[in-house]
Design a protein around this motif. Sequence first.
Motif, PDB file in Angstrom:
ATOM      1  N   ALA A  66      42.700  15.481  -7.361  1.00  0.00           N
ATOM      2  CA  ALA A  66      42.765  16.453  -6.274  1.00  0.00           C
ATOM      3  C   ALA A  66      41.764  16.060  -5.195  1.00  0.00           C
ATOM      4  O   ALA A  66      40.624  15.723  -5.500  1.00  0.00           O
ATOM      5  N   PRO A  67      42.186  16.091  -3.939  1.00  0.00           N
ATOM      6  CA  PRO A  67      41.263  15.713  -2.869  1.00  0.00           C
ATOM      7  C   PRO A  67      40.195  16.774  -2.670  1.00  0.00           C
ATOM      8  O   PRO A  67      40.382  17.942  -3.011  1.00  0.00           O
ATOM      9  N   GLY A  68      39.064  16.347  -2.123  1.00  0.00           N
ATOM     10  CA  GLY A  68      38.035  17.306  -1.748  1.00  0.00           C
ATOM     11  C   GLY A  68      38.562  18.146  -0.601  1.00  0.00           C
ATOM     12  O   GLY A  68      39.622  17.863  -0.042  1.00  0.00           O
ATOM     13  N   PRO A  69      37.832  19.176  -0.222  1.00  0.00           N
ATOM     14  CA  PRO A  69      38.314  20.045   0.843  1.00  0.00           C
ATOM     15  C   PRO A  69      38.652  19.259   2.115  1.00  0.00           C
ATOM     16  O   PRO A  69      39.694  19.462   2.704  1.00  0.00           O
ATOM     17  N   ARG A  70      37.796  18.352   2.522  1.00  0.00           N
ATOM     18  CA  ARG A  70      38.065  17.537   3.697  1.00  0.00           C
ATOM     19  C   ARG A  70      37.603  16.098   3.516  1.00  0.00           C
ATOM     20  O   ARG A  70      37.834  15.269   4.373  1.00  0.00           O
ATOM     21  N   LEU A  71      36.918  15.815   2.410  1.00  0.00           N
ATOM     22  CA  LEU A  71      36.317  14.499   2.218  1.00  0.00           C
ATOM     23  C   LEU A  71      36.559  14.004   0.800  1.00  0.00           C
ATOM     24  O   LEU A  71      36.328  14.728  -0.162  1.00  0.00           O
ATOM     25  N   THR A  72      37.048  12.781   0.703  1.00  0.00           N
ATOM     26  CA  THR A  72      37.175  12.106  -0.583  1.00  0.00           C
ATOM     27  C   THR A  72      36.295  10.866  -0.510  1.00  0.00           C
ATOM     28  O   THR A  72      36.446  10.056   0.403  1.00  0.00           O
ATOM     29  N   TYR A  73      35.382  10.727  -1.474  1.00  0.00           N
ATOM     30  CA  TYR A  73      34.454   9.597  -1.468  1.00  0.00           C
ATOM     31  C   TYR A  73      34.552   8.830  -2.779  1.00  0.00           C
ATOM     32  O   TYR A  73      34.565   9.426  -3.850  1.00  0.00           O
ATOM     33  N   ARG A  74      34.629   7.507  -2.680  1.00  0.00           N
ATOM     34  CA  ARG A  74      34.588   6.614  -3.843  1.00  0.00           C
ATOM     35  C   ARG A  74      33.698   5.433  -3.493  1.00  0.00           C
ATOM     36  O   ARG A  74      33.748   4.910  -2.390  1.00  0.00           O
ATOM     37  N   SER A  75      32.903   5.012  -4.464  1.00  0.00           N
ATOM     38  CA  SER A  75      32.013   3.876  -4.274  1.00  0.00           C
ATOM     39  C   SER A  75      32.379   2.788  -5.279  1.00  0.00           C
ATOM     40  O   SER A  75      32.660   3.091  -6.442  1.00  0.00           O
ATOM     41  N   TYR A  76      32.364   1.541  -4.822  1.00  0.00           N
ATOM     42  CA  TYR A  76      32.766   0.420  -5.675  1.00  0.00           C
ATOM     43  C   TYR A  76      31.741  -0.697  -5.610  1.00  0.00           C
ATOM     44  O   TYR A  76      31.167  -0.977  -4.565  1.00  0.00           O
ATOM     45  N   GLN A  77      31.533  -1.330  -6.757  1.00  0.00           N
ATOM     46  CA  GLN A  77      30.673  -2.504  -6.836  1.00  0.00           C
ATOM     47  C   GLN A  77      31.502  -3.776  -7.008  1.00  0.00           C
ATOM     48  O   GLN A  77      31.003  -4.871  -6.782  1.00  0.00           O
ATOM     49  N   ASP A  78      32.751  -3.623  -7.420  1.00  0.00           N
ATOM     50  CA  ASP A  78      33.539  -4.774  -7.837  1.00  0.00           C
ATOM     51  C   ASP A  78      34.673  -5.152  -6.883  1.00  0.00           C
ATOM     52  O   ASP A  78      35.450  -6.038  -7.204  1.00  0.00           O
ATOM     53  N   VAL A 100      36.304   8.129   2.393  1.00  0.00           N
ATOM     54  CA  VAL A 100      35.157   7.244   2.576  1.00  0.00           C
ATOM     55  C   VAL A 100      35.058   6.348   1.347  1.00  0.00           C
ATOM     56  O   VAL A 100      34.963   6.836   0.222  1.00  0.00           O
ATOM     57  N   LEU A 101      35.100   5.046   1.576  1.00  0.00           N
ATOM     58  CA  LEU A 101      34.966   4.065   0.501  1.00  0.00           C
ATOM     59  C   LEU A 101      33.667   3.307   0.716  1.00  0.00           C
ATOM     60  O   LEU A 101      33.390   2.826   1.823  1.00  0.00           O
ATOM     61  N   GLY A 102      32.870   3.203  -0.347  1.00  0.00           N
ATOM     62  CA  GLY A 102      31.583   2.549  -0.245  1.00  0.00           C
ATOM     63  C   GLY A 102      31.538   1.212  -0.956  1.00  0.00           C
ATOM     64  O   GLY A 102      32.080   1.062  -2.041  1.00  0.00           O
ATOM     65  N   ASP A 103      30.901   0.252  -0.308  1.00  0.00           N
ATOM     66  CA  ASP A 103      30.588  -1.043  -0.917  1.00  0.00           C
ATOM     67  C   ASP A 103      29.094  -0.993  -1.225  1.00  0.00           C
ATOM     68  O   ASP A 103      28.257  -1.161  -0.335  1.00  0.00           O
ATOM     69  N   GLU A 104      28.756  -0.733  -2.489  1.00  0.00           N
ATOM     70  CA  GLU A 104      27.356  -0.520  -2.873  1.00  0.00           C
ATOM     71  C   GLU A 104      26.481  -1.732  -2.608  1.00  0.00           C
ATOM     72  O   GLU A 104      25.348  -1.597  -2.155  1.00  0.00           O
ATOM     73  N   ALA A 105      26.993  -2.911  -2.891  1.00  0.00           N
ATOM     74  CA  ALA A 105      26.185  -4.119  -2.733  1.00  0.00           C
ATOM     75  C   ALA A 105      25.797  -4.351  -1.274  1.00  0.00           C
ATOM     76  O   ALA A 105      24.680  -4.774  -0.988  1.00  0.00           O
ATOM     77  N   ALA A 106      26.706  -4.058  -0.364  1.00  0.00           N
ATOM     78  CA  ALA A 106      26.442  -4.289   1.061  1.00  0.00           C
ATOM     79  C   ALA A 106      25.912  -3.047   1.767  1.00  0.00           C
ATOM     80  O   ALA A 106      25.669  -3.090   2.976  1.00  0.00           O
TER      81      ALA A 106
END
Length: 163
Positions: A66-78, A100-106
């Motif tokens: 289920a999506p967040g109210p207005r924001l969906t966030y996922r962070s990836y290392q791989d 919002v998709l996150g690149d943790e390493a960068a």
Amino acid sequence: QGILVPFTEKLKKNPEIARAFGAPDVWGNASLEFAREAKAAEVRDGFYRLRQSVLRSRTAEILDQAPGPRLTYRSYQDLPQDDLLTLGRTVSAARPGLLVLGDEAARTLLLFSGGSPDCGKLVRDYANLYRGKGGGNAQLARAIFRKREDLDLFLDLIEKHLR
């Protein structure tokens, strides 16, 4: 005489066998190079199919939740950023709101939306408050931060801004 027959005996029975000694290499002089190129192509194809499988799986994971109210966030290392761009475009086309998709390493965030909210405006207005840089347009923007803490503060601000 047994099982092994010397070549001289085979030559007596079939004189044409001597022609095989002077035959040219069917693959040419580059037969080893051809084998290397074929193996490299096989590895590239396998890697491509694996990447596509991972992207399909990650897309399904996001869309099934289920999506967040207005924001969906996922962070990836791989996942490299090129794959995050592909993932983000696919998901944002199927789901409203901000992804919002996150690149943790960068220490990089990629923001996706259908134009509302305006991703580029969010990055331009708020990333510099937390020593971030970036830009983009209404549908896609990138923000890069020096420290993970700054990235987290930016995410918190965006989430509050969207409420």
